[in-house]
Design a protein around this motif. Structure first.
Motif, PDB file in Angstrom:
ATOM      1  N   PRO A 180     -31.206  -4.541 -48.221  1.00 28.30           N
ATOM      2  CA  PRO A 180     -30.447  -3.603 -49.168  1.00 28.30           C
ATOM      3  C   PRO A 180     -29.475  -4.582 -50.049  1.00 28.30           C
ATOM      4  CG  PRO A 180     -29.490  -3.772 -46.950  1.00 28.30           C
ATOM      5  CD  PRO A 180     -30.866  -4.414 -47.049  1.00 28.30           C
ATOM      6  N   ARG A 181     -29.239  -3.983 -51.621  1.00 27.13           N
ATOM      7  CA  ARG A 181     -28.499  -4.565 -52.308  1.00 27.13           C
ATOM      8  C   ARG A 181     -27.126  -3.984 -52.214  1.00 27.13           C
ATOM      9  NH1 ARG A 181     -29.587  -3.291 -57.317  1.00 27.13           N
ATOM     10  NH2 ARG A 181     -28.350  -5.192 -58.229  1.00 27.13           N
ATOM     11  N   ILE A 182     -26.045  -4.971 -51.949  1.00 21.79           N
ATOM     12  CA  ILE A 182     -24.755  -4.561 -51.558  1.00 21.79           C
ATOM     13  C   ILE A 182     -23.601  -5.074 -52.488  1.00 21.79           C
ATOM     14  CG2 ILE A 182     -23.156  -4.637 -49.679  1.00 21.79           C
ATOM     15  CD1 ILE A 182     -25.254  -4.757 -47.698  1.00 21.79           C
ATOM     16  N   ALA A 183     -22.709  -4.267 -52.910  1.00 20.08           N
ATOM     17  CA  ALA A 183     -21.645  -4.926 -53.837  1.00 20.08           C
ATOM     18  C   ALA A 183     -20.309  -4.561 -52.889  1.00 20.08           C
ATOM     19  CB  ALA A 183     -21.368  -3.683 -55.166  1.00 20.08           C
ATOM     20  N   ILE A 184     -19.443  -5.556 -53.217  1.00 22.37           N
ATOM     21  CA  ILE A 184     -18.108  -5.458 -52.384  1.00 22.37           C
ATOM     22  C   ILE A 184     -17.198  -5.582 -53.318  1.00 22.37           C
ATOM     23  CG2 ILE A 184     -16.585  -6.968 -50.825  1.00 22.37           C
ATOM     24  CD1 ILE A 184     -19.188  -8.386 -49.840  1.00 22.37           C
ATOM     25  N   LEU A 214     -21.002 -11.905 -43.365  1.00 24.76           N
ATOM     26  CA  LEU A 214     -21.353 -10.982 -42.203  1.00 24.76           C
ATOM     27  C   LEU A 214     -22.686 -10.335 -42.949  1.00 24.76           C
ATOM     28  CD1 LEU A 214     -18.044  -9.477 -40.924  1.00 24.76           C
ATOM     29  CD2 LEU A 214     -19.911 -10.850 -39.751  1.00 24.76           C
ATOM     30  N   ILE A 215     -22.553  -9.830 -44.118  1.00 29.54           N
ATOM     31  CA  ILE A 215     -23.712  -9.010 -44.818  1.00 29.54           C
ATOM     32  C   ILE A 215     -24.789  -9.843 -44.773  1.00 29.54           C
ATOM     33  CG2 ILE A 215     -24.399  -7.925 -46.816  1.00 29.54           C
ATOM     34  CD1 ILE A 215     -21.644  -7.306 -47.360  1.00 29.54           C
ATOM     35  N   GLU A 216     -24.787 -11.169 -45.311  1.00 31.63           N
ATOM     36  CA  GLU A 216     -26.027 -11.955 -45.406  1.00 31.63           C
ATOM     37  C   GLU A 216     -26.702 -12.498 -44.124  1.00 31.63           C
ATOM     38  OE1 GLU A 216     -24.327 -14.006 -49.755  1.00 31.63           O
ATOM     39  OE2 GLU A 216     -24.020 -15.042 -47.637  1.00 31.63           O
ATOM     40  N   GLU A 217     -25.738 -12.655 -43.138  1.00 33.66           N
ATOM     41  CA  GLU A 217     -26.250 -12.806 -41.865  1.00 33.66           C
ATOM     42  C   GLU A 217     -26.957 -11.683 -40.891  1.00 33.66           C
ATOM     43  OE1 GLU A 217     -23.435 -14.970 -39.658  1.00 33.66           O
ATOM     44  OE2 GLU A 217     -22.586 -13.163 -38.824  1.00 33.66           O
ATOM     45  N   ASN A 218     -26.745 -10.673 -41.737  1.00 33.88           N
ATOM     46  CA  ASN A 218     -27.445  -9.415 -41.022  1.00 33.88           C
ATOM     47  C   ASN A 218     -28.401  -8.712 -41.960  1.00 33.88           C
ATOM     48  OD1 ASN A 218     -25.985  -8.682 -38.319  1.00 33.88           O
ATOM     49  ND2 ASN A 218     -24.260  -9.394 -39.793  1.00 33.88           N
ATOM     50  N   GLY A 219     -28.862  -9.565 -42.876  1.00 31.18           N
ATOM     51  CA  GLY A 219     -29.837  -9.261 -43.852  1.00 31.18           C
ATOM     52  C   GLY A 219     -29.867  -8.526 -45.201  1.00 31.18           C
ATOM     53  N   GLY A 220     -28.337  -8.362 -45.506  1.00 32.37           N
ATOM     54  CA  GLY A 220     -28.187  -7.640 -46.783  1.00 32.37           C
ATOM     55  C   GLY A 220     -27.914  -8.841 -47.912  1.00 32.37           C
TER      56      GLY A 220
END
Length: 406
Positions: A180-184, A214-220
């Motif tokens: 998933p592509r995620i914006a912060i 946190l996002i990256e290490e969970n696959g985002g």
């Protein structure tokens, strides 16, 4: 600003997120880039494995008709190294020197290990085999996997071992779920960028880097970050832009009930408001809504609440985009040290834990205020302190959530 907030339980909030249908897109990528990606289709063996008869050890290959009346001498017809082949037929009394993992001639029935042989003095093309073997020491074609068998099933997260399996079958690309592509978007005029000098009334944006990792290490995939002042029009513009181009938008701050907390108005007017208040401490103002098919998770700007909210709500969501369960492990545990604060809402306490024979003991981890962050490095679990007017007693059993990557 929201005119009304109806609090729901953590379990209800999690259920509302889990009930939203997701579209899991797929993509084809090189196997070399697929570590920790999740297979979207099963992978079938394109051929038998091994695809030729292999020697299990160094020794001599012989015919079945010669496997008797030892010790006796054999004529050594040649040598088969790993990577070589052999097409000449063996005749009675013949042997072929063979290396571990090498091709075994079709007519050979057994490999006698080198330790059960000795050279014949003065005759380089002769070998004496002292005794037979109880096993053939040959791995037959297709022993491990038959052509067409599933070698890796769908919905598996690939690891280096899985990449070795794929490579062994010559598979150089795989179909995986897109991450998933995620914006912060961090909001708050009080926020300083990294490297800026500290000044009174200002704080560094510590949540931004924490959330990204946190996002990256969970696959985002985090491909957009922004740090915005309390400017309603600017926040609205950036939020709408990122909703249009991302699967998930995570906002950090601006979700309370103050005069500058604009995200409340956005949530109230969204396509689907999931919740805007939760019966939890820290982070009761955590908000979630759907706009234009994009998840928006509005987390508290307080570091402790942001950290807790990520694991309770965002981590399972990111994992679900990849057909994976949350890595947060729920267990029953015993409160092993005092925590004397009482709560009107359930508190999700940042703790450490010890495990002994399947029994978990949890220990409150330093200062647990919503805005405190000194314990984030060492927190290994969250523990439930139920709402009460009296402190929870040491030795009481409760729920705990063991955190991954700790």
């Amino acid at each position: 600003m929201l005119t009304r907030r109806t609090p729901i339980s953590v379990a209800q909030a999690q259920a509302k997120i889990a009930a939203v249908p997701l579209t899991a897109a797929t993509e084809v990528i090189p196997t070399a880039q697929a570590n920790h990606r999740v297979l979207a289709t099963a992978v079938l063996a394109p051929y038998d494995y091994p695809h030729f008869r292999r020697a299990g050890m160094d020794g001599y290959a012989i015919l079945a008709d010669d496997d008797h009346d030892f010790p006796k001498e054999f004529t050594v017809r040649g040598e088969i190294q790993a990577g070589a082949t052999w097409t000449a037929p063996l005749r009675p009394g013949d042997a072929v020197r063979i290396m571990t993992g090498a091709f075994v001639p079709d007519d050979a029935s057994k490999v006698i290990r080198i330790e059960k042989t000795r050279p014949v003095t003065g005759q380089e093309n002769k070998v004496q085999i002292l005794t037979s073997e109880s096993k053939t020491n040959i791995t037959e074609k297709g022993t491990d996997v038959k052509k067409g068998n599933v070698i890796l099933d769908k919905d598996q997260e690939l690891n280096p071992g899985g990449l070795a399996v794929l490579t062994a079958f010559g598979i150089d690309q795989v179909t995986v779920y897109q991450r998933p592509r995620i914006a912060i978007i961090a909001t708050g005029t009080e926020l300083l960028a990294a490297g800026a000098p500290i000044t009174p009334g200002k704080i560094y944006n510590s949540n931004g880097l924490m959330l990204q990792r946190l996002i990256e290490e969970n696959g985002g995939i985090v491909d957009f970050t922004a740090q915005l002042p309390d400017d309603k029009n600017r926040i609205k513009q950036v939020l709408n832009e990122q909703i249009a181009s991302h699967d998930i938008v995570i906002t950090d701050g601006g979700v309370s009930v103050g005069d500058f907390d604009y995200l409340g108005d956005t949530a109230r007017n969204a396509d689907q408001l999931l919740f805007n208040k939760i019966k939890q401490r820290p982070g009761s103002v955590t908000t979630a809504f759907i706009q234009d098919h994009t998840f928006v998770m509005a987390l508290s700007g307080n570091p402790g609440a942001c950290f807790t909210g990520f694991y309770l709500y965002v981590e399972p969501l990111i994992r679900r985009y990849q057909h994976q369960l949350s890595r947060v492990k729920k267990v029953r545990a015993t409160l092993a040290a005092p925590y004397n604060k009482t709560n009107g809402f359930d508190r999700y306490l940042r703790c450490t834990y010890q495990e002994n024979n399947g029994h978990y003991r949890v220990y409150p981890n330093g200062i647990n205020r919503s805005g405190s962050l000194a314990n984030l490095q060492t927190t290994t679990c969250l523990a439930l302190i139920p709402h009460s007017t009296t402190p929870m007693e040491v030795g009481t059993e409760t729920d705990a959530w063991l955190l991954p990557f700790k």
